[in-house]
Enzyme design. Structure first.
Site, PDB file in Angstrom:
ATOM      1  N   ALA A 232       1.204  -0.315  10.262  1.00 19.08           N
ATOM      2  CA  ALA A 232       1.447  -0.240  11.671  1.00 19.08           C
ATOM      3  C   ALA A 232      -0.189  -0.875  12.386  1.00 19.08           C
ATOM      4  O   ALA A 232       0.210  -1.272  13.510  1.00 19.08           O
ATOM      5  CB  ALA A 232       1.556   0.864  12.638  1.00 19.08           C
ATOM      6  N   HIS A 233      -0.980  -1.224  11.300  1.00 13.31           N
ATOM      7  CA  HIS A 233      -2.112  -2.403  12.017  1.00 13.31           C
ATOM      8  C   HIS A 233      -2.144  -3.734  12.735  1.00 13.31           C
ATOM      9  O   HIS A 233      -2.857  -3.876  13.315  1.00 13.31           O
ATOM     10  CB  HIS A 233      -2.904  -1.953  11.110  1.00 13.31           C
ATOM     11  CG  HIS A 233      -2.073  -3.101   9.401  1.00 13.31           C
ATOM     12  ND1 HIS A 233      -2.060  -2.862   8.235  1.00 13.31           N
ATOM     13  CD2 HIS A 233      -2.655  -4.554   9.670  1.00 13.31           C
ATOM     14  CE1 HIS A 233      -1.209  -3.818   8.091  1.00 13.31           C
ATOM     15  NE2 HIS A 233      -1.969  -4.701   8.358  1.00 13.31           N
TER      16      HIS A 233
ATOM     17  N   CYS B 101      -9.511   3.840 -11.491  1.00 10.17           N
ATOM     18  CA  CYS B 101      -9.958   4.864 -11.411  1.00 10.17           C
ATOM     19  C   CYS B 101     -10.710   5.042 -10.803  1.00 10.17           C
ATOM     20  O   CYS B 101     -12.100   4.475 -10.233  1.00 10.17           O
ATOM     21  CB  CYS B 101     -10.258   5.608 -13.522  1.00 10.17           C
ATOM     22  SG  CYS B 101     -11.653   4.818 -14.025  1.00 10.17           S
TER      23      CYS B 101
ATOM     24  N   MET C 204       0.707  -0.986   0.149  1.00 15.25           N
ATOM     25  CA  MET C 204       0.069  -0.116  -0.250  1.00 15.25           C
ATOM     26  C   MET C 204       1.110   1.598  -0.055  1.00 15.25           C
ATOM     27  O   MET C 204       0.747   2.049  -0.306  1.00 15.25           O
ATOM     28  CB  MET C 204      -0.620  -0.482   1.294  1.00 15.25           C
ATOM     29  CG  MET C 204      -2.107  -1.209   1.656  1.00 15.25           C
ATOM     30  SD  MET C 204      -3.271  -0.908  -0.021  1.00 15.25           S
ATOM     31  CE  MET C 204      -2.461  -1.872  -1.493  1.00 15.25           C
TER      32      MET C 204
END
Length: 561
Positions: A266-267, A410, A177
């Site tokens: 960090a999750h 998109c 991510m």
């Protein structure tokens, strides 16, 4: 690690038009499962990890083999059930039902903690599906590039008179991510400095052109940023270091970025955030031998990280959480004001959600990039007036490296998703593209997630934690005939903090597919407009009226007005 979670095997999805399964409706999930584990796509494919700490595509390799076998043999009127990455049943349904139904990582709320999940995972009873890892629609870092780009562009509008030229973004994390951040910043016109503790991740982002340069030291990084911002160049710089060390040091030096955020994992403190002073190999070893101590060490470092972010915010630097739950982790370690800076959704994205605008993505099952370029042109033809979207598509073609099967994302809303899906289906029917297209989305969408520290943070009516909405979204997509539907827990922000749903639909060129597309690609984004209209957002109510949605309580409220 149990032997079944590791296999030295290279997985790549088949290309072309020769079927392995019995129809395109079962070939599509088969190829997308395999695509999630393509070494050009997945972070750690030999351990079935796609992205996001331990977000897996299947529970173990035996389960993967069984899923592949089941999909290969699945009939046109059967549905395969997946329970946390394990195929548990095939049932007779009908030809307009989903071919696969997936439930990943779901726990009864009282037990929805990392500690309990990790116990189940160790026993082979559960799998963390993240969002698109366990739902087989991950497309690499492109999947979040546009959302990050839209966030940065909106931040520029709000804080810097509409432009980020000559500005720079400070952030951390170059995983599945976070790897989108430097390219998104560049596309938005800004420089960026991204801190990443694993050199291998920096190497991958350099190779795929998501990062432009690597600095040797912090001083080198700051010198590059100073030079590029002065010259008005949008260049991304990576630094191999620990954010828990670098951000406090920048605060101490009085360095002032123009935007500050974070996309480390960090999750997941046990697998996704390296404690200060530790080596990665040491972290992995301690995660096995002393999970509690390891989690506490990681969270202490997160607390230092967040204190630095708070210091930047107090300087007047726009600072925001990018949805990894780092504020919550810091608060649990005594940083009482951790939530003094906002999350990205209430700060920048919610107006888009009110109109059902979110991460619409599609994949060319042929493996031919030309099929994506042809669909790009079709999007421009249909959404003819949206020059911002056209600009995004042009930049995406120029800068985004396809990972695995060619794909595009998109952000479009309720008004356009159905029209685009029908157009793609027609392109398949008439042979304009060489094989079927699958359409899906991130679970991060306007009506498919409940996540009080991320997508549903600070809802107008206080309904942040109400998770009926993603359940309704999954049920409606199932009833509407999506090809596969997923319902997950814990994606993005970790155990106990989110529930979310996903859907994928196949455009195979048939009339039956067109009918399913009409239902699914209207109803799915419409649930987002419904959810926000129900929460009292005027923009969502206006969209519901414009699009003719039948929302009984909203209509009653409007009538009283």
């Amino acid at each position: 690690m149990p032997e079944s979670k590791y296999r030295q095997q290279t997985i790549r999805a088949p290309r072309g038009t020769v079927l392995t399964a019995k129809s395109w409706l079962t070939e599509a999930p088969l190829r997308m499962l395999m695509n999630n584990l393509d070494p050009d796509v997945a972070e750690n494919p030999h351990e079935l990890v796609v992205y996001g700490g331990i977000g897996r595509a299947a529970r173990n390799w035996e389960c993967y083999d069984a899923i592949v076998d089941a999909l290969t043999r699945l009939e046109a009127d059967e549905t395969l059930l997946i329970q946390s990455g394990k195929p548990v049943g095939v049932f007779k349904t009908h030809d307009n039902a989903p071919r696969v139904l997936i439930a990943n990582s779901n726990l009864v709320p009282h037990w929805a903690t990392w500690e309990h999940f990790n116990e189940l995972d160790a026993k082979g009873l559960a799998m963390y599906g993240q969002m698109t890892a366990g739902s087989w629609i991950y497309i690499g870092s492109q999947g979040i590039v546009q959302g990050t780009y839209e966030t940065f562009v909106e931040a520029g509008r709000q804080h810097y008179n509409g432009t980020l030229a000559g500005r720079w973004v400070l952030t951390a994390g170059l995983g599945g991510m976070g790897g989108a951040q430097p390219l998104a910043a560049t596309l938005a016109g800004a420089c960026s400095l991204t801190i990443e503790c694993q050199q291998s991740r920096i190497d991958f982002r350099l190779r795929t052109r998501y990062v432009d340069e690597q600095a040797a030291t912090l001083d080198d990084a700051l010198a590059r940023i100073t030079r590029y911002t002065r010259e008005g160049k949008a260049v991304s710089v990576a630094l191999c270091a620990n954010a828990a060390d670098i951000l406090p040091e920048l605060v101490n030096r009085g360095v002032r970025p123009d935007l500050v955020t974070d996309q480390t994992s960090a999750h997941d403190p046990l697998h996704g955030y390296l404690p200060s002073g530790w080596r990665w190999e040491e972290y992995q070893k301690n995660a096995q031998s002393d999970p509690h101590g390891t989690m506490q060490a990681a969270k202490r470092s997160m607390a230092a990280h967040v204190r630095a972010m708070l210091a930047f915010s107090q300087m007047g630097v726009p600072t925001f959480d990018y949805g990894n739950n780092i504020r919550q982790m810091a608060k649990e370690m005594g940083v009482e004001n951790a939530f003094d800076f906002p999350g990205f959704v209430p700060a920048y994205i919610r107006p888009l959600f009110c109109r059902g605008i979110g991460p619409f993505r599609w994949v060319a099952l042929s493996g031919d990039p030309q099929d994506i370029y042809k669909t790009d042109a079709k999007v421009k033809e249909i959404v003819a007036e949206d020059k911002h979207l056209h600009h995004w598509l042009d930049m995406a073609r120029e800068r985004i490296h396809f990972q695995g099967l060619p794909a595009r994302i998109c952000w479009v809303g309720l008004e356009w998703r159905q029209k685009l899906g029908l157009a793609f289906n027609e392109m398949v029917r008439c042979g304009e593209v060489s094989a079927p297209i699958v359409i899906g989305r991130d679970h991060l969408d306007s009506g498919s997630v409940a996540s009080p520290n991320r997508e549903t943070e600070a809802m107008r009516d206080g309904s942040d934690a109400v998770s009926d909405w993603p359940l309704l979204n999954a049920l409606l997509n199932t009833a509407s005939g999506a090809t596969w539907v997923s319902l997950h827990h814990g994606g993005g922000v970790g155990m106990g903090f989110s529930q979310h749903a996903g859907m994928v639909i196949v455009c195979d060129g048939t009339d039956e597919a067109a009918a399913r597309i009409r239902r699914v690609l209207h109803n799915d984004p419409a649930t987002g407009v419904m959810r926000h209209a129900d929460a009292g957002y005027d923009l969502a109510v206006e969209c519901a009226v414009e699009q003719g949605l039948n929302l009984p309580m909203v209509a009653a409220t409007q009538g009283k007005g």
